[in-house]
Design a protein around this motif. Structure first.
Motif, PDB file in Angstrom:
ATOM      1  N   ARG A 115       0.813  -1.213   0.000  1.00 37.17           N
ATOM      2  CA  ARG A 115       0.000   0.000   0.000  1.00 37.17           C
ATOM      3  C   ARG A 115       0.844   1.259   0.000  1.00 37.17           C
ATOM      4  O   ARG A 115       0.324   2.352  -0.160  1.00 37.17           O
ATOM      5  N   GLU A 116       2.151   1.096   0.174  1.00 38.13           N
ATOM      6  CA  GLU A 116       2.988   2.283   0.345  1.00 38.13           C
ATOM      7  C   GLU A 116       3.957   2.527  -0.803  1.00 38.13           C
ATOM      8  O   GLU A 116       4.363   3.658  -1.011  1.00 38.13           O
ATOM      9  N   VAL A 117       4.323   1.444  -1.486  1.00 37.12           N
ATOM     10  CA  VAL A 117       5.404   1.578  -2.471  1.00 37.12           C
ATOM     11  C   VAL A 117       5.023   2.540  -3.589  1.00 37.12           C
ATOM     12  O   VAL A 117       3.920   2.486  -4.132  1.00 37.12           O
ATOM     13  N   ALA A 118       5.943   3.458  -3.927  1.00 37.33           N
ATOM     14  CA  ALA A 118       5.742   4.401  -5.025  1.00 37.33           C
ATOM     15  C   ALA A 118       6.644   3.987  -6.177  1.00 37.33           C
ATOM     16  O   ALA A 118       7.852   3.831  -6.009  1.00 37.33           O
ATOM     17  N   THR A 129      15.080  -6.567  -5.488  1.00 36.38           N
ATOM     18  CA  THR A 129      15.633  -6.521  -4.134  1.00 36.38           C
ATOM     19  C   THR A 129      15.197  -5.255  -3.428  1.00 36.38           C
ATOM     20  O   THR A 129      14.735  -5.293  -2.286  1.00 36.38           O
ATOM     21  N   GLU A 130      15.342  -4.117  -4.132  1.00 37.68           N
ATOM     22  CA  GLU A 130      14.977  -2.865  -3.497  1.00 37.68           C
ATOM     23  C   GLU A 130      13.483  -2.817  -3.224  1.00 37.68           C
ATOM     24  O   GLU A 130      13.047  -2.539  -2.107  1.00 37.68           O
ATOM     25  N   SER A 131      12.687  -3.127  -4.229  1.00 42.53           N
ATOM     26  CA  SER A 131      11.254  -2.951  -4.087  1.00 42.53           C
ATOM     27  C   SER A 131      10.653  -3.868  -3.029  1.00 42.53           C
ATOM     28  O   SER A 131       9.849  -3.450  -2.203  1.00 42.53           O
ATOM     29  N   VAL A 132      11.069  -5.124  -3.055  1.00 41.18           N
ATOM     30  CA  VAL A 132      10.472  -6.063  -2.110  1.00 41.18           C
ATOM     31  C   VAL A 132      10.897  -5.728  -0.684  1.00 41.18           C
ATOM     32  O   VAL A 132      10.088  -5.807   0.243  1.00 41.18           O
ATOM     33  N   SER A 133      12.161  -5.304  -0.507  1.00 38.09           N
ATOM     34  CA  SER A 133      12.572  -4.994   0.861  1.00 38.09           C
ATOM     35  C   SER A 133      11.897  -3.729   1.355  1.00 38.09           C
ATOM     36  O   SER A 133      11.492  -3.635   2.512  1.00 38.09           O
ATOM     37  N   VAL A 134      11.727  -2.740   0.448  1.00 38.02           N
ATOM     38  CA  VAL A 134      11.000  -1.532   0.840  1.00 38.02           C
ATOM     39  C   VAL A 134       9.568  -1.892   1.205  1.00 38.02           C
ATOM     40  O   VAL A 134       9.058  -1.519   2.263  1.00 38.02           O
ATOM     41  N   GLY A 135       8.913  -2.664   0.330  1.00 38.16           N
ATOM     42  CA  GLY A 135       7.523  -3.044   0.574  1.00 38.16           C
ATOM     43  C   GLY A 135       7.369  -3.793   1.890  1.00 38.16           C
ATOM     44  O   GLY A 135       6.474  -3.535   2.683  1.00 38.16           O
ATOM     45  N   ARG A 136       8.309  -4.721   2.136  1.00 37.40           N
ATOM     46  CA  ARG A 136       8.209  -5.537   3.365  1.00 37.40           C
ATOM     47  C   ARG A 136       8.401  -4.697   4.618  1.00 37.40           C
ATOM     48  O   ARG A 136       7.684  -4.884   5.609  1.00 37.40           O
ATOM     49  N   SER A 137       9.379  -3.770   4.574  1.00 33.43           N
ATOM     50  CA  SER A 137       9.625  -3.032   5.821  1.00 33.43           C
ATOM     51  C   SER A 137       8.470  -2.108   6.143  1.00 33.43           C
ATOM     52  O   SER A 137       8.064  -2.001   7.311  1.00 33.43           O
ATOM     53  N   PHE A 138       7.871  -1.481   5.108  1.00 29.22           N
ATOM     54  CA  PHE A 138       6.720  -0.638   5.410  1.00 29.22           C
ATOM     55  C   PHE A 138       5.512  -1.478   5.799  1.00 29.22           C
ATOM     56  O   PHE A 138       4.707  -1.073   6.631  1.00 29.22           O
ATOM     57  N   ALA A 139       5.370  -2.659   5.197  1.00 28.74           N
ATOM     58  CA  ALA A 139       4.236  -3.524   5.549  1.00 28.74           C
ATOM     59  C   ALA A 139       4.339  -3.960   7.008  1.00 28.74           C
ATOM     60  O   ALA A 139       3.333  -3.997   7.723  1.00 28.74           O
ATOM     61  N   VAL A 193      12.839  -0.005 -17.079  1.00 38.95           N
ATOM     62  CA  VAL A 193      12.638  -0.722 -15.814  1.00 38.95           C
ATOM     63  C   VAL A 193      12.187   0.226 -14.697  1.00 38.95           C
ATOM     64  O   VAL A 193      12.886   1.182 -14.358  1.00 38.95           O
ATOM     65  N   ALA A 194      11.023  -0.055 -14.149  1.00 39.55           N
ATOM     66  CA  ALA A 194      10.490   0.745 -13.045  1.00 39.55           C
ATOM     67  C   ALA A 194      10.408  -0.142 -11.815  1.00 39.55           C
ATOM     68  O   ALA A 194      10.218  -1.348 -11.907  1.00 39.55           O
ATOM     69  N   THR A 195      10.573   0.474 -10.664  1.00 33.53           N
ATOM     70  CA  THR A 195      10.468  -0.290  -9.435  1.00 33.53           C
ATOM     71  C   THR A 195      10.155   0.662  -8.293  1.00 33.53           C
ATOM     72  O   THR A 195      10.048   1.875  -8.496  1.00 33.53           O
ATOM     73  N   GLY A 196      10.009   0.120  -7.104  1.00 34.70           N
ATOM     74  CA  GLY A 196       9.750   0.976  -5.955  1.00 34.70           C
ATOM     75  C   GLY A 196      11.066   1.439  -5.358  1.00 34.70           C
ATOM     76  O   GLY A 196      11.987   0.640  -5.226  1.00 34.70           O
ATOM     77  N   SER A 197      11.177   2.695  -5.032  1.00 34.61           N
ATOM     78  CA  SER A 197      12.413   3.171  -4.418  1.00 34.61           C
ATOM     79  C   SER A 197      12.131   3.613  -3.002  1.00 34.61           C
ATOM     80  O   SER A 197      11.031   4.048  -2.669  1.00 34.61           O
ATOM     81  N   PHE A 198      13.131   3.506  -2.170  1.00 36.24           N
ATOM     82  CA  PHE A 198      12.939   3.789  -0.754  1.00 36.24           C
ATOM     83  C   PHE A 198      12.614   5.252  -0.521  1.00 36.24           C
ATOM     84  O   PHE A 198      11.693   5.589   0.234  1.00 36.24           O
ATOM     85  N   SER A 199      13.354   6.141  -1.192  1.00 33.65           N
ATOM     86  CA  SER A 199      13.148   7.564  -0.906  1.00 33.65           C
ATOM     87  C   SER A 199      11.768   8.024  -1.347  1.00 33.65           C
ATOM     88  O   SER A 199      11.059   8.717  -0.615  1.00 33.65           O
ATOM     89  N   ARG A 200      11.359   7.573  -2.537  1.00 35.49           N
ATOM     90  CA  ARG A 200      10.053   7.998  -3.027  1.00 35.49           C
ATOM     91  C   ARG A 200       8.940   7.418  -2.153  1.00 35.49           C
ATOM     92  O   ARG A 200       7.937   8.077  -1.860  1.00 35.49           O
ATOM     93  N   THR A 201       9.151   6.160  -1.729  1.00 33.97           N
ATOM     94  CA  THR A 201       8.152   5.531  -0.870  1.00 33.97           C
ATOM     95  C   THR A 201       8.091   6.235   0.480  1.00 33.97           C
ATOM     96  O   THR A 201       7.000   6.397   1.052  1.00 33.97           O
ATOM     97  N   ALA A 202       9.243   6.674   0.979  1.00 29.72           N
ATOM     98  CA  ALA A 202       9.241   7.373   2.268  1.00 29.72           C
ATOM     99  C   ALA A 202       8.458   8.668   2.173  1.00 29.72           C
ATOM    100  O   ALA A 202       7.689   9.008   3.088  1.00 29.72           O
ATOM    101  N   VAL A 203       8.635   9.365   1.062  1.00 29.19           N
ATOM    102  CA  VAL A 203       7.867  10.605   0.866  1.00 29.19           C
ATOM    103  C   VAL A 203       6.387  10.285   0.790  1.00 29.19           C
ATOM    104  O   VAL A 203       5.540  10.964   1.380  1.00 29.19           O
ATOM    105  N   ALA A 219      19.199  -6.425 -13.902  1.00 28.85           N
ATOM    106  CA  ALA A 219      18.278  -5.341 -13.564  1.00 28.85           C
ATOM    107  C   ALA A 219      17.086  -5.882 -12.777  1.00 28.85           C
ATOM    108  O   ALA A 219      16.608  -5.248 -11.835  1.00 28.85           O
ATOM    109  N   ALA A 220      16.625  -7.097 -13.156  1.00 24.49           N
ATOM    110  CA  ALA A 220      15.487  -7.682 -12.451  1.00 24.49           C
ATOM    111  C   ALA A 220      15.827  -7.901 -10.985  1.00 24.49           C
ATOM    112  O   ALA A 220      15.047  -7.563 -10.095  1.00 24.49           O
TER     113      ALA A 220
END
Lengths: 650, 650
Positions: free
Chosen positions: A137-140, A347-357, A387-397, A341-342
Motif C-alpha cells: 500500500r505504500e510503495v511508489a 531486491t529494493e522494491s520487495v525490501s522496501v515493501g516488506r519493511s513498510f508492511a 525498468v520501473a520499481t519501488g524506491s525507498f526515498s520515493r516511498t518514504a515521501v 536489472a530484475a
C-alpha cells in the motif's frame, strides 16, 4: 576424578537406562532421502497453489470468478472499501510524489542515456499497472537511479547511445522486457529466496558505491561539459573531469546547479529535523525546476552557455512493441542485463515493501509482489517505459505524505500523464544543471553511514562484503561491485564450512552439561577424556581431512599440556575421545572415511572413540557404513553418558 | 502438563540456579574476532616452520647443516640405514615396475601427443628426483594416463600437434613448469587443504569418465586408423570411428592388438585371484611388447599395414630449458593448464601416498610431498619430462613386488635410462596397436564400480557429484567434468546452508533432554511451548528470511494441528517459542534482523521468544545488537530451563 565418579554413580543408579537411551539413538527410523525432501518441497509449492484454488472452489460461479480476479488484481479488493478520506490522503500523497518524480524521471532517463520523455513514460503507465496488481500500500513506483545507471553502463557496451540512440533505446526496452519476464518467473516459481543471495550488507555497500558513481556522472550536467567519459569508475571520471576543466567551460551551469543544489539539500535537512515538513523536498525540487526554467527563459541564458533540456516529446506513451529486438545478435547479453536489472530492482522494491508492511502491521507476500512488478515491466516494455520499481526515498515521501493505498500511485500517474499532455513545452528551457542537482540531492539518502557503522560493529566479515561491493562499484563497474559482493558473501559461507573450528568441552560444575571451555571458563575438563565438538554443520569432503588432523593435534596438545602443568613426570594420557556430534547435520562419504581413519589412528595408540548425540542423517549414514560396529557400538545420547562409559568399558 | 510441572519442581528445588546459569551464558568472555582468528592461523603456520628451525638450532655447525639437508632430502635419512636386503627388495620392485612403465611410458606419451621418447624421459629423471626429495616409501613415479589426456586435450586447443609438433611440445613443457611451480607453492604455503575441494566422489566419477575417453582414443591405435578426431567426447569419437570404418582399413592391427589385450587382461585377472602372481601384469606387458615386436620384425608386417612406432630417439633426456616459452601469447592459458594438471596430479599422488603410508603405519606430510613433487616437475620441465606423478596402479605393483623405500624409484629410473641408451632401436618395429592395448589393459583399474556403488548407497548427493563428473568428462571434455564436479559439490554445501530444515523438539521421557521428535518418536511435546532448532550452522543473509518464514509456518501448523486433534473447540495456543541455538555457530546482521522481525511478529500475536544454549559468537553478537534486552533477557543455558520459565514469567 570426582566428576567422573559422580557420573558413574548416576549411571549405576539409573541402571539400564544408558543402554536404553543408546538404543533410542541407534534404532531411530530412517530419515527422508534427499529425493523425498526435494519432492516434498515441490509438492509443498504446488499444494500452496492448490489450497488457494480449493479456497476458491468452494465458491460458485460469479463469486469464483470474482475471487480469482481479486487474487490477481488486489485493486478489486481494496477498491471496494475506498472512502473519501482515503481518496483525499492518496490525492495529497500522489501529488507530493508526482512533484518529486517528474524532474527525477527526466533526470534518471538522462542518466540511463535515454531521451527525457522516457522518464515520464516510466512514471506514467507502470504505476497504474502496479496499483492494479500490487499488494503493497505504500510503495511508489517509477524509475530509480541505480537501475538507470546499471542499464546505461551495461547497454552502452553493446551500442553507443551517442552514435545510435535508436538502437540503444531498443536494447534498453528489450532488456526491460527480459527483466519483467525474469521477475514474473521468480514470483510464479516462488524462487524469491534466490534474491537473498545478495546480503543486506552487500546491498548497502553496492548502493553507496553506485550513488557516488551516479554523483560523479552528474558533474557533466552540473558543469555543462560537452564531452565526458562513458566509463563509470572513479578514476576514469576524475581524469575526464580534469581534462574537461582544461578546456574553456562556462561557469553559469555550475552556479545555477550548485545554488539550487544547496537549496534542495537545505530543504531535505530541514525536513529531517521536523517531520511536519515532509513535503519540503518534493516541493523544493519542483520549485527549483520552475524557478530555474523561468530564469533561463527570461534571461535567455541558453544563449550564454547554459545547457537546456530542449525538446521533450509531448503525448502519451507510444507503443514500443515494434522496437523490441528479439532477433538481435546481442540477445544473450541483453537477457543477462535484464536478469541483473530484475534482481536489483526486485531486491529494493520487495525490501522496501516488506519493511513498510511490517511497520503498518500487514504481511506482504514477496512472491506475489514479484509477479506484479514483473508484469508491470513487461507491459511497460510494450509502452516505451524502461525498468520501473519501488524506491525507498520515493516511498518514504509517499508514506510521510499520508498515503493509504496504492491509489497514490494512480494519482501520481495521472499527474504525470497530464504533464505529458500539457506541460512538456514548459520544460524546454529547463537547465540540465537542475536535473543534475535534483539527482545529486537524492544521493545522500543512498549512502547510509549509520548502517555501515552498525554492520562494522556487529560483524566484520559482513562489513568486508559491504566494503568489497562499495569499492568494486566505485573502481571497476556497477556489475563488478555486485559480483564482488556475492562472491565475498558466498566465500564466507564456504570458508566457514571448510575450515571449521573445533572446541574442547568441559563439564559445567554440578551439572551433566558439557560446554565449550572457552565460552564458559568455569567448565572443568574430565581426566583421561577429550571431548571435542566440530563447529560445522557438515563433515564433508571440503573439511573432513582438516578436521581429522585438528582432532589429532588437540590430542597431542592436551597430552603435552598435562605434562607441563604437573611438575611430576606422570603423563596424563587421553584414553577416550568423544566426538559431540550435536552440531553435525550431515556427513558425506569423505566425512565417514575420515572418521574411519581417525578411529584407526586412535586404536593404534590405544585410545577409544565414542560418538555422542548424533543427528538423524548422521546416525543413519554411520550405520549404513558399518561405522557403529567399527567403534564397538559406542554411540550415546549425551556426552555425560559417553564419559560414563569410560569407566565401564575400557 | 506433567512434564512441565516436573521441570518447575526441579527448578524450584535448585533455587537460584537457573538465573545463575543464564548469567554464565550472558557473561561469557568476548570471542576472538575474525581478524584474530586469521592472524592466529597465519602465525600457526609460521610457528610450525619456527619449531622445525628451533629443533634444528639446538644442534651445532655441521650437524645443523646435515639436519637441514635431511629435512629437504629425506634420502639422506633412509639412505643411511639402507641394508642389502632392502636393496634386494627395491631392486626386484624397481625392475618389475620398470617392465610395466617402459611400454606404458611410450603409450602415455602418444596419448599426450608427444614423441614416444618423452614418455621414457619422464620415467627416467623425475623418479630419481622424487627418490631424493619425497617422503613416501611406496609411490612409483612416472607419467599417468589421466594427466596425459588432460594435457593433450587442453594444449591442442592452443597449438595443433599434427601441424606444429615442436610448438606443441614447447607448450606442454611450459605447462609442466607451471604445474611444478603451483605444486611447490601449495606445499610451501601449506595450502594443501585446497586440494580437498575435489571430493572423493567427484574424483571417482571424473576418473571413470576420463578412463572411457582414453579407451576410445586408443581405438585409433588399435584399428590403425590414419585420421581421427582430436575431440575427446564420446559423441565425436563414435562418429569418427564410424567414418573411419567406412574407409578401407587393415584388420591386422586389430587382430594383433586384441589378441595381446586379451592376454594382458587375462594376466591381470589371474593376478587378482592369486596374490603371488603380482608380477604377472608387469611381465605380460613387457612380454607383449617383445613378442609383438619380434613378430612384426620377422614377418615385416609393417609393409602389410601394421602401424609401428618407428624411430624412438636414443640417448638421455636433453636439456629443454630453451624450449620453455615464457613469452608466448598463450602464457595465461598455459598457466591455467599447469594449474589444472597440478591439482589433478597432486590429488592422485598425495592420496595414494597417504593410503599406503597409513597401511604401513607411518605419517605422510601432505604438504611436504607436494613440495617434492613440485620440484620434481620443475626440474623435469628443464629436462624434457612432462608432468609426472604417482599413480595408484603402478604404486600397487610396486608395493606388491615388495618395495621398501623410495629406492625402487631409483632402480626403475636406472632401468629406463639403460633402455634409453641401449634399447631404443629395438622398439622400431613395435606396433602401435600393442601400445594401445597396454593402455587399454590399465583402464579397468580406473573404473571403480564398487566405490561408485558404495557412494550411491551412502550418500545420494555425493553420487550426484560423481555422476556429474563422469558424464561431464564423457560428453563434454575432461576439464568440464572437473568443473561440474566442483560446482555440484559446492552447490551442495551452499544449498544446505540456504534452505536449512527446521525441527521441532520434544522431551525424551524421564529426562531433561529435548530431541528431534522425528528422530526419537518417543519424544513428547510440551503444551503451549514450541521448541524449534534450525538445522544449519549459520543464520545468515542466505537463509535468514527463509528460516523466519518457516518458524511462523511451524507455529501456524502446530496450532492448526491441535485444533484438529482435539475434537473439542479448545485452541492449543503456543505461548512461548524457544529457539534451540545449539547448532548455530554464527549469525550475521541479516540473521539478527530476521530474529528481530520474528520477535516483533510473535509479540504482536501475544507470544514470547526465548533463546536456549547460544554459542559463543552468537551470544556475543546478540548482546551487541541489544537483542537480549529486546527479548527481555530470555536467554537460557538449556532448553529445559527455557521451558521452565514459561510458568514463571508469562
Amino acid at each position: 576424578m570426582e566428576d567422573v565418579e559422580v557420573v558413574v554413580d548416576d549411571i549405576e543408579k539409573k541402571g539400564e537406562e544408558p543402554n536404553e537411551r543408546s538404543e533410542w539413538v541407534l534404532n531411530a527410523p530412517e530419515p527422508p532421502s534427499p529425493w523425498h525432501v526435494f519432492v516434498g518441497s515441490v509438492s509443498n509449492t504446488i499444494s500452496q497453489y492448490q489450497e488457494k484454488a480449493y479456497g476458491l472452489r468452494s465458491q460458485s460461479g460469479p463469486k469464483l470468478v470474482l475471487s480469482f480476479l481479486q487474487a490477481i488484481f488486489p485493486v478489486l479488493d481494496w477498491g471496494r472499501n475506498y472512502t473519501a478520506i482515503s481518496f483525499r490522503n492518496d490525492l495529497l500523497a500522489g501529488l507530493t510524489v508526482a512533484s518529486l518524480c517528474i524532474p527525477q524521471g527526466i533526470g534518471y532517463a538522462t542518466l540511463a542515456r535515454l531521451d527525457p520523455e522516457y522518464g515520464l513514460y516510466t512514471s506514467a503507465l507502470p504505476p497504474l499497472i502496479y496499483a492494479m496488481m500490487g499488494s503493497s500500500r505504500e510503495v511508489a513506483i517509477g524509475p530509480v537511479a541505480v537501475v538507470s545507471l546499471l542499464l546505461s553502463s551495461m547497454v552502452q557496451k553493446l551500442t553507443d547511445p551517442s552514435t545510435d540512440p535508436l538502437g540503444y533505446t531498443k536494447l534498453v526496452l528489450t532488456a526491460t522486457l527480459f527483466a519483467g519476464i525474469f521477475q514474473a518467473a521468480f514470483g510464479l516459481l516462488r524462487l524469491g529466496f534466490l534474491l537473498e543471495f545478495l546480503s543486506h550488507a552487500a546491498i548497502v555497500g553496492f548502493t553507496a558505491g553506485a550513488a557516488i558513481v551516479i554523483g560523479l556522472q552528474q558533474l557533466k550536467g552540473l558543469f555543462g561539459f560537452q564531452r565526458f567519459t562513458n566509463e563509470t569508475d572513479v578514476v576514469s571520471v576524475t581524469i575526464s573531469v580534469r581534462q574537461s576543466l582544461d578546456h574553456p567551460w562556462n561557469y553559469s551551469n555550475l552556479v545555477l546547479g550548485c545554488s539550487f543544489l544547496i537549496f534542495m539539500l537545505a530543504c531535505r535537512f530541514l525536513s529531517k529535523r521536523n517531520r511536519k515538513l515532509f513535503w519540503l523536498p518534493a516541493i523544493s525540487s519542483l520549485a527549483s525546476v520552475i524557478l530555474s526554467t523561468l530564469a533561463v527563459f527570461v534571461t535567455r541564458a541558453d544563449k550564454h552557455g547554459v545547457q537546456i533540456v530542449k525538446h521533450v516529446k509531448a503525448g502519451l506513451n507510444p507503443s514500443s512493441v515494434h522496437q523490441l529486438q528479439l532477433n538481435s545478435p546481442y540477445i544473450a547479453e541483453v537477457a543477462k542485463i535484464g536478469l541483473v536489472a530484475a534482481v536489483i530492482s526486485l531486491t529494493e522494491s520487495v525490501s522496501v515493501g516488506r519493511s513498510f508492511a511490517s511497520l503498518r502491521g500487514y504481511h506482504l507476500d514477496g512472491n506475489k509482489e514479484m509477479v506484479s512488478i514483473g508484469f508491470m515491466n513487461i507491459i511497460g516494455s510494450f509502452t516505451s517505459s524502461y525498468v520501473a520499481t519501488g524506491s525507498f526515498s520515493r516511498t518514504a515521501v509517499n508514506v510521510a505524505a499520508g498515503c493509504e493505498t496504492a491509489g497514490s500511485n494512480i494519482v501520481m500517474a495521472i499527474t504525470v500523464v497530464i504533464s505529458l499532455l500539457c506541460f512538456t513545452k514548459l520544460l524546454y528551457f529547463t537547465p540540465m544543471a537542475i536535473l543534475a542537482s535534483i539527482i545529486l540531492s537524492a544521493l545522500p539518502g543512498l549512502i547510509d553511514f549509520n548502517e555501515a557503522y552498525r554492520i562494522w560493529k556487529l560483524d566484520k566479515l559482513d562489513f568486508l562484503a559491504c566494503a568489497g561491493a562499495f569499492f568494486g562499484a566505485l573502481f571497476s563497474s556497477v556489475e563488478t561491485g555486485l559480483l564482488v559482493a556475492v562472491a565475498i558473501s558466498f566465500t564466507n559461507i564456504i570458508m566457514m564450512s571448510i575450515r571449521p573450528g573445533t572446541e574442547a568441552l568441559g563439564r559445567l560444575p554440578e551439572t551433566d552439561l558439557f560446554c565449550d571451555a572457552h565460552q564458559y571458563p568455569m567448565a572443568v575438563k574430565t581426566a583421561g577424556v577429550l571431548i571435542i565438538r566440530i563447529k560445522s554443520a557438515l563433515l564433508c569432503f571440503a573439511n573432513a581431512n582438516f578436521v581429522r588432523q585438528r582432532i589429532m593435534k588437540w590430542i597431542a596438545h592436551e597430552e603435552e599440556e598435562a605434562n607441563e602443568n604437573e611438575g611430576v613426570i606422570t603423563k596424563r594420557i587421553i584414553q577416550l575421545v568423544i566426538i559431540d556430534a550435536s552440531n553435525l547435520m550431515n556427513i558425506d562419504t569423505s566425512g565417514i572415511s575420515s572418521l574411519e581413519e581417525l578411529h584407526k589412528s586412535l586404536v593404534s595408540h590405544g585410545k577409544q572413540l565414542a560418538i555422542a548425540n548424533p543427528r538423524w542423517e548422521v546416525i543413519h549414514k554411520l550405520k549404513s557404513a558399518n561405522f557403529v560396529k567399527t567403534i564397538g557400538g559406542r554411540v550415546f545420547l549425551t556426552v555425560a553418558e559417553a564419559v560414563g562409559c569410560k569407566q565401564d568399558r575400557v
